[in-house]
Structure formats: structure tokens, C-alpha cells
Design an enzyme around this catalytic site. Structure first.
Site, mmCIF file in Angstrom:
data_model
loop_
_atom_site.group_PDB
_atom_site.id
_atom_site.type_symbol
_atom_site.label_atom_id
_atom_site.label_comp_id
_atom_site.label_asym_id
_atom_site.label_seq_id
_atom_site.Cartn_x
_atom_site.Cartn_y
_atom_site.Cartn_z
ATOM 1 N N ASP A 85 0.503 -1.105 0.351
ATOM 2 C CA ASP A 85 -0.482 0.528 -0.218
ATOM 3 C C ASP A 85 0.939 1.304 0.040
ATOM 4 O OD1 ASP A 85 -2.034 1.277 -0.348
ATOM 5 O OD2 ASP A 85 -2.425 1.063 2.161
ATOM 6 N N ALA A 212 -12.547 3.370 3.917
ATOM 7 C CA ALA A 212 -14.143 2.896 4.557
ATOM 8 C C ALA A 212 -14.167 2.812 5.887
ATOM 9 C CB ALA A 212 -13.989 1.592 3.341
HETATM 10 ZN ZN LIG Z 1 -4.911 4.655 1.402
#
Ligand SMILES: [Zn+2]
Length: 287
Positions: A85, A212
Site C-alpha cells: 500500500d 472506508a
Molecule cells: Zn490509503
């Protein structure tokens, strides 16, 4: 830019989008978190992405962690992909590819448009022919990846730029900013639905939303219906992990029951992952 290679990452996102679902990507810092994600994925029949944060990957043992996730992912009943990531330099991305990750996020979101595009193109050009999927970010999803703090949303992605960026960079997935943040939302989250809908119509690459955690279930479902194909979730998983430790540590410590302590963590985190996968469309729909 046309790219001939279809990556496994791109295929999984494309299939989910066609089915009106989104792929859940969950940050895992150890094998307990990983186990929770994979168990939930198997129950929901959902493909998942296991995210390795750049801080984990850059720390001592980071390469071992990425390789361990990759090895543990094999033999799962559902697709389990490993992604590095938010990587901001090519050296780190190259190292991750060497560890066998399925995808990387080439994060040039702090750069001006042209530099972000050039960086992303270079990464896509070197990674996609090797079968490594590439996600990029346009606009700024603010907030800290590994620590929770109240965050105001950053610069929103412009739909026209998203179209050009996705077309020119040849990425498998584009992370956009429509009022979403990493960590905790400051006040009630307010996503810009019109902007999201316009981008869905214009971007050739599937869109992803980071941050999220903290978005109400209705917002998640609405975003899926507007074509979001991937969500990154982290903060809520860490909250469940810490919650379980707080509840269990006292009486497990008396017997040094490490296995029991770990089981509690897996159960609590798994519950959160299942709820997210349900909101992303993996439960209660015909396959
Ligand atoms: Zn992110």
C-alpha cells in the site's frame, strides 16, 4: 496508453465491478489479522486484498511479512491477493515485486498532476508486464495510514483529470478523493456523489475508495452501486484488534494463554471484515 497484459489484480477488480460488487482490501500487520481476513473471505465467497502498509514493509522483517502473506494466501478457497500500500518510491516497489506481491499502490498523490502521471506510468510500465497490478491515487486522501486521528478531507479528484490520468497511465485501479479520509472522520462523512458518478462514467480504470472505516453502511452500498470496485479498510480492524486485547488480556494473562488471546483477536477482526464484505455486495446476492 494501451497495455496488453492483464494482471490478476486487474482481473479480480474487473470481475467484481461487472458483478456490481467491490473488492475489500484490508491492512494486516501480522498473521492474526491475516487469518481473520481470509476466514471472512472464505465465508463470504469473496476475493480479498491483503494490504501491507509501507511502514510494515520498510521495517526490519517487512520482506518476510510480505512473503509470509503470499505463501499463506496460496491454497485459499477464494482469491487472496497481497498488495503493498501507498509506496512513494520505485525502489520500494521493486523490492515488493521481488517478494512476489500481486499488486502495488504507486502513490504519487503529493506530486503535481504531470509528475504523478510520469511516476505512475513508469511503475505501470515496469510492473504490469511482470504481472504485478498497479493502483495510483489522484487527489489527496488525507490522514495517517497506521494511526487514527480526526481528519478533514483533502483535495478532491477532478473528473476530467481522472479520465486523462487513467487513460494515460494504464493503471489497473485509480484511488480517488471524494471526501473520504484515512483514520477517523471529523464530523459526519459527506461524500461527493455527483463527482463519483461522473468519474465512474469517464475513467477507463476501476475506481477505489480509501478510508472506508467510519463510512456508514448505506454510503458503502451507494458507492458500490456507483461503480467503486475496491475499498481499503484499516482503522476499524485495528479498533477491533485492540478491543479484543483490552477485553481478554486480564484473564488470559493469568494462565498465559497466548493461543486463546489470539483466537479472540481473530474472531473480533473477522466480524468486522464480514460486515464490510456484506456491504460490498458479497452476502445476500446470487453469484
Ligand atoms: Zn490509503
Amino acid at each position: 496508453m494501451e497495455t496488453a497484459t492483464e494482471t490478476r489484480f486487474g482481473e479480480v477488480l474487473g470481475r467484481a465491478r461487472e458483478a456490481g460488487r467491490a473488492v475489500g482490501a484490508f491492512t494486516c500487520y501480522d498473521l492474526l489479522g491475516f487469518e481473520a481476513v481470509v476466514r471472512a473471505a472464505a465465508i463470504c465467497g469473496a476475493p480479498v486484498v491483503v494490504l501491507v502498509s509501507p511502514s510494515s514493509f520498510e521495517a526490519e522483517g517487512g520482506e518476510r511479512l510480505a512473503r509470509a502473506f503470499g505463501a499463506a494466501a496460496r491454497g485459499s478457497s477464494v482469491d487472496v491477493l497481497v498488495q503493498l500500500d501507498h509506496a512513494r518510491d520505485e525502489r520500494l516497489i521493486g523490492r515488493a515485486a521481488g517478494c512476489g506481491v500481486d499488486a502495488v499502490m504507486a502513490d504519487g498523490s503529493k506530486l503535481p498532476f504531470g509528475e504523478n502521471l510520469a511516476f505512475t506510468r513508469t511503475v505501470a510500465g515496469s510492473m504490469r508486464p511482470r504481472g504485478v497490478g498497479v493502483e495510483a491515487e489522484l487527489g489527496r486522501v488525507e490522514g495517517h495510514e497506521d494511526e487514527a486521528g480526526e481528519t478533514l478531507s483533502g483535495a478532491m479528484t477532478a473528473p476530467g483529470e481522472a479520465e486523462e490520468f487513467a487513460r494515460e497511465s494504464g493503471v489497473d485501479c485509480l484511488a480517488v478523493a471524494v471526501g473520504n479520509v484515512h483514520g477517523h472522520y471529523s464530523g459526519t462523512p459527506k461524500l461527493d456523489w455527483r463527482r463519483l458518478e461522473e468519474m465512474r462514467g469517464r475513467s477507463p480504470a476501476p475506481l477505489s475508495l480509501h478510508g472506508a472505516s467510519g463510512l456508514p453502511e448505506g454510503d458503502l452500498r451507494r458507492a458500490v452501486s456507483l461503480g467503486v470496485a475496491k475499498f481499503n479498510v484499516n482503522t476499524e480492524l485495528r479498533a477491533a484488534y485492540f478491543g479484543s486485547l483490552e477485553d481478554e488480556l486480564g484473564h488470559k494473562a493469568a494462565t498465559l494463554n497466548l493461543k486463546g488471546l489470539g483466537n479472540g483477536v481473530v474472531e473480533e477482526v473477522q466480524e468486522v471484515v464480514e460486515a464490510k464484505l456484506s456491504a460490498f455486495g458479497w452476502i445476500g446476492k446470487e453469484s
